[in-house]
Scaffold this motif. Sequence first.
Motif, PDB file in Angstrom:
ATOM      1  N   ALA A 160      -7.292 -21.710  35.847  1.00 58.69           N
ATOM      2  CA  ALA A 160      -7.665 -21.012  34.610  1.00 58.69           C
ATOM      3  C   ALA A 160      -8.006 -21.957  33.467  1.00 58.69           C
ATOM      4  O   ALA A 160      -8.340 -21.517  32.363  1.00 58.69           O
ATOM      5  N   SER A 175     -13.271 -14.768  30.699  1.00 61.09           N
ATOM      6  CA  SER A 175     -12.539 -14.319  31.883  1.00 61.09           C
ATOM      7  C   SER A 175     -12.927 -12.876  32.127  1.00 61.09           C
ATOM      8  O   SER A 175     -12.891 -12.054  31.206  1.00 61.09           O
ATOM      9  N   ASP A 182     -10.806 -21.766  27.472  1.00 63.32           N
ATOM     10  CA  ASP A 182     -10.584 -21.316  28.853  1.00 63.32           C
ATOM     11  C   ASP A 182      -9.196 -20.696  29.005  1.00 63.32           C
ATOM     12  O   ASP A 182      -9.046 -19.570  29.513  1.00 63.32           O
ATOM     13  N   ALA A 183      -8.178 -21.408  28.543  1.00 63.11           N
ATOM     14  CA  ALA A 183      -6.809 -20.885  28.634  1.00 63.11           C
ATOM     15  C   ALA A 183      -6.680 -19.597  27.819  1.00 63.11           C
ATOM     16  O   ALA A 183      -6.054 -18.620  28.264  1.00 63.11           O
ATOM     17  N   THR A 227      -8.197 -16.465  29.498  1.00 60.29           N
ATOM     18  CA  THR A 227      -7.291 -15.950  30.527  1.00 60.29           C
ATOM     19  C   THR A 227      -6.095 -15.259  29.864  1.00 60.29           C
ATOM     20  O   THR A 227      -5.700 -14.146  30.255  1.00 60.29           O
TER      21      THR A 227
HETATM   22 MG    MG Z   1      -9.631 -19.353  31.845  1.00 60.19          MG
END
Ligand code: MG
Length: 352
Positions: free
Chosen positions: A183, A251, A294-295, A298
Amino acid sequence: MKAAQARTKRLLIRCGAAVGIAAALLTAGCAERLRLFEARLYAMGTWVDIAVFSSEDTAARLFEEAEAFLRRFEVDYYAWADGELARINRELAARGEATAEPAMAALLREARRLTIASEGAFDPAVGALVEQWGFHSAFAEPAPPPPEALDAWRRSGASLAAVEIDGVVLRTTLPGLKLDLGAIAKGAAVDRLVELAGRHGIRDALVNAGGDLRVLGRHRGRPWRIGIKDPRADGVLGVVELEDGEAAFTSGDYERFVDRGGRRLHHILDPRTGLPVEATRAVTVIAQSGVVADAAATALFVAGDDWHRIARQVGAEAALRVDAEGEIEATESMRRRLVSASKDEWDVIAES
Ligand code: MG
Ligand code: ADP
């Protein structure tokens, strides 16, 4: 990140003349001394497109280094390959302690911070769960684990927060903990490619890993324009402009899933329940780095109704969420960036 595939295809497109497995000719912008060059590399289970405004020599050198970097990275940061992360997982399982390479340790420290800030909605310690669902490999057929396995998962307390990271040394007392950086790995890779471009003196660039991307500078004198993909239809929900250095990551539940009796089993799991998240179709986050975007994408995907609070905690100022009913909600900062008018004018589409 999808299952790592060792194949890396490379394509260097020059201004006005295509070299390699040419797919398109990019002739616009050729009048300038700095011209547009593009490379397309297959890594981390997706196409990574790099577009730079530079001299030909600089672009060629950058693309070569980018390819070497990605070949190594997709092995080292993928838990089911035979690289650095797999070694760390083996050592944690065997002795509860492992030493990471400095770059890996830095990413794990950042991931741990984001795990805590997201209250565990984003948590790379989901490796064992991801494996049980069969989402770790493009070749596995995803299916729900037996109820006992899900119970055991929920009781396990597995979390990156339960790993102490002291410089480059990781320690945990939890047995069976398996880290999966899926992720956040694309975010880390995109950040490093953007840094690499910067080190080559490139001011204007786009690095796009299958719809997760980060930009430098501008596109022909105006900001880079990103179309945010509609999770259930062709086309985009809106177009936003990115500032120098910003990343946009998405995501979604529409890229990797299987349909089981009308239920969509997809690869983003709620670490607290052990189940695929059903409250969200897609989240796009704009942030200052690929890793955070990105984190955060998610995390907000998993957070459901709590997503505004978690967005503040992880520093995702600009975020857009499509819920299970198709309702679209965006933070104030995201709404301000939407350049509403012409929906068909974007440079690249942000998608899962
Ligand atoms: Mg991600
Ligand atoms: P994509 O791979 O489509 O860009 P994400 O960035 O959300 O999507 O990453 C999903 C991947 O991360 C999954 O394939 C899995 O390996 C892992 N993962 C799934 N759920 C979580 C979670 N809650 N926290 C951290 N990692 C997760």
